[in-house]
Design a protein around this motif. Sequence first.
Motif, short mmCIF file in Angstrom:
data_model
loop_
_atom_site.label_atom_id
_atom_site.label_comp_id
_atom_site.label_asym_id
_atom_site.label_seq_id
_atom_site.Cartn_x
_atom_site.Cartn_y
_atom_site.Cartn_z
N ILE A 27 0.83 -1.20 0.00
CA ILE A 27 0.00 0.00 0.00
C ILE A 27 0.87 1.25 0.00
CG2 ILE A 27 -1.69 1.31 1.34
CD1 ILE A 27 -2.79 -1.39 2.33
N GLN A 28 1.92 1.25 0.81
CA GLN A 28 2.81 2.40 0.87
C GLN A 28 3.52 2.61 -0.47
OE1 GLN A 28 2.93 4.49 3.33
NE2 GLN A 28 4.53 5.80 2.43
N SER A 29 3.91 1.53 -1.10
CA SER A 29 4.57 1.63 -2.40
C SER A 29 3.62 2.19 -3.46
CB SER A 29 5.09 0.26 -2.84
OG SER A 29 6.02 -0.24 -1.91
N LEU A 30 2.35 1.78 -3.40
CA LEU A 30 1.37 2.30 -4.36
C LEU A 30 1.12 3.79 -4.16
CD1 LEU A 30 -1.24 -0.62 -4.42
CD2 LEU A 30 0.28 0.09 -6.27
N LYS A 31 1.06 4.20 -2.90
CA LYS A 31 0.87 5.62 -2.62
C LYS A 31 2.01 6.45 -3.18
CE LYS A 31 -1.95 5.30 1.59
NZ LYS A 31 -1.99 5.59 3.05
N GLU A 32 3.25 6.00 -2.92
CA GLU A 32 4.40 6.73 -3.42
C GLU A 32 4.42 6.75 -4.95
OE1 GLU A 32 7.33 5.54 0.33
OE2 GLU A 32 7.76 4.81 -1.69
N PHE A 33 4.00 5.67 -5.58
CA PHE A 33 3.97 5.62 -7.04
C PHE A 33 3.00 6.63 -7.62
CE2 PHE A 33 4.14 3.94 -11.23
CZ PHE A 33 2.85 3.91 -11.70
N TRP A 34 1.78 6.71 -7.05
CA TRP A 34 0.77 7.61 -7.59
C TRP A 34 1.13 9.07 -7.30
CZ3 TRP A 34 -1.92 6.14 -11.34
CH2 TRP A 34 -2.41 4.86 -11.44
N ILE A 35 1.79 9.33 -6.20
CA ILE A 35 2.23 10.70 -5.91
C ILE A 35 3.24 11.16 -6.96
CG2 ILE A 35 3.56 12.11 -4.30
CD1 ILE A 35 2.24 10.54 -2.02
N LYS A 36 4.19 10.27 -7.27
CA LYS A 36 5.18 10.61 -8.30
C LYS A 36 4.53 10.76 -9.67
CE LYS A 36 9.04 8.28 -5.99
NZ LYS A 36 10.03 7.16 -6.08
N GLN A 37 3.55 9.90 -9.94
CA GLN A 37 2.87 9.97 -11.24
C GLN A 37 2.10 11.27 -11.38
OE1 GLN A 37 3.53 7.53 -13.31
NE2 GLN A 37 2.38 8.49 -15.01
N GLU A 38 1.41 11.68 -10.33
CA GLU A 38 0.65 12.95 -10.38
C GLU A 38 1.59 14.14 -10.53
OE1 GLU A 38 -3.06 11.43 -7.55
OE2 GLU A 38 -1.67 12.99 -6.86
N ALA A 39 2.71 14.10 -9.84
CA ALA A 39 3.67 15.20 -9.97
C ALA A 39 4.22 15.26 -11.39
CB ALA A 39 4.80 15.00 -8.97
N LYS A 40 4.45 14.11 -11.99
CA LYS A 40 4.95 14.09 -13.37
C LYS A 40 3.90 14.63 -14.34
CE LYS A 40 7.39 10.49 -14.28
NZ LYS A 40 7.75 9.09 -14.59
N ASP A 41 2.61 14.29 -14.11
CA ASP A 41 1.54 14.79 -14.99
C ASP A 41 1.41 16.30 -14.88
OD1 ASP A 41 -0.56 11.87 -14.40
OD2 ASP A 41 1.08 12.22 -15.83
N CYS A 42 1.54 16.81 -13.66
CA CYS A 42 1.45 18.26 -13.45
C CYS A 42 2.58 18.97 -14.19
CB CYS A 42 1.51 18.60 -11.97
SG CYS A 42 -0.07 18.52 -11.15
N LEU A 43 3.77 18.40 -14.12
CA LEU A 43 4.92 19.02 -14.77
C LEU A 43 4.75 19.02 -16.28
CD1 LEU A 43 7.74 20.20 -14.28
CD2 LEU A 43 8.67 17.89 -14.45
N ASN A 44 4.22 17.95 -16.83
CA ASN A 44 4.00 17.89 -18.28
C ASN A 44 2.93 18.90 -18.73
OD1 ASN A 44 5.87 15.85 -18.55
ND2 ASN A 44 4.34 14.19 -18.33
N SER A 45 1.89 19.05 -17.96
CA SER A 45 0.83 20.02 -18.31
C SER A 45 1.36 21.44 -18.24
CB SER A 45 -0.38 19.84 -17.41
OG SER A 45 -0.01 19.97 -16.05
N CYS A 46 2.24 21.75 -17.31
CA CYS A 46 2.83 23.10 -17.20
C CYS A 46 3.70 23.40 -18.40
CB CYS A 46 3.64 23.21 -15.92
SG CYS A 46 2.66 23.26 -14.41
N HIS A 47 4.42 22.41 -18.87
CA HIS A 47 5.27 22.61 -20.04
C HIS A 47 4.44 22.82 -21.32
CE1 HIS A 47 9.20 22.15 -18.28
NE2 HIS A 47 8.89 20.95 -17.77
N SER A 48 3.31 22.15 -21.38
CA SER A 48 2.44 22.31 -22.55
C SER A 48 1.84 23.70 -22.64
CB SER A 48 1.36 21.24 -22.54
OG SER A 48 0.55 21.38 -21.39
N LEU A 49 1.61 24.34 -21.49
CA LEU A 49 1.08 25.70 -21.48
C LEU A 49 2.16 26.70 -21.91
CD1 LEU A 49 -0.99 25.61 -18.17
CD2 LEU A 49 -1.84 25.52 -20.49
#
Length: 232
Positions: free
Chosen positions: A210-232
């Motif tokens: 469960i802890q590993s899944l939480k850390e994975f999704w946190i990193k994934q969300e941060a990566k998606d945010c960074l990609n959306s900022c670059h697209s703008l």
Amino acid sequence: MAAARRPRGLWERVCAEYEAEQPAFPDVYESKQESVSLEAGTLQPLCMEQFYAASAANTVGQQLLSTCKAATFSEPPDPKACSPREYLECYIFPTLLPGMAELLHQAKKKKCFERKRTKFIACDFLTEWLYNHNPKRKAESFTAFFSIPFVRDWLKDHPRPPIPLSLLLSEEEASKVIQSFWRGYRVRRDPEVRELRQWQKQLREDKNVIQSLKEFWIKQEAKDCLNSCHSL
């Protein structure tokens, strides 16, 4: 004309007299005899017949001391001009033989004649005994082996490996360790305890997932945010 027979020395007389007092053993004894090594603080396997009886240490010790006392001099000879035999009998044996007798007593006390390996090092004991019984050090206090100056200097350049724990533990301490391990093994073999330990193991693994899944999704969300900022 036959050559003149060389007179036997003190040590040869001691050995001959001691061997003459011992009972004879069959020829099988020779084939079973094994070597003794005192290096690294261990005593290698040996045949107990070598000591002829349980009181061999006492017998040989008394024989050495009595022979040493018999070889007395009315006046000590000049150590630089006397013969090798006189030097041994007057200056070496009176100190060495009692030390060897005490060495046999200590070896018996430390059960060296009963076990294959012990922490008792005969050379260390004899070095300490001779150093403290040196006639020139009569007025000085007792010095332990590792505090002797030349021993300390030698060990600085040639450190010894640590003595195994199995040789350092007393019989009581070793029995407690074995009994503690056996009791723990018996408890762990109980069906209810095994079931509880399995449940705890599964619980730890699930929490880690469960802890590993939480850390994975946190990193994934941060990566998606960074990609959306670059697209703008």
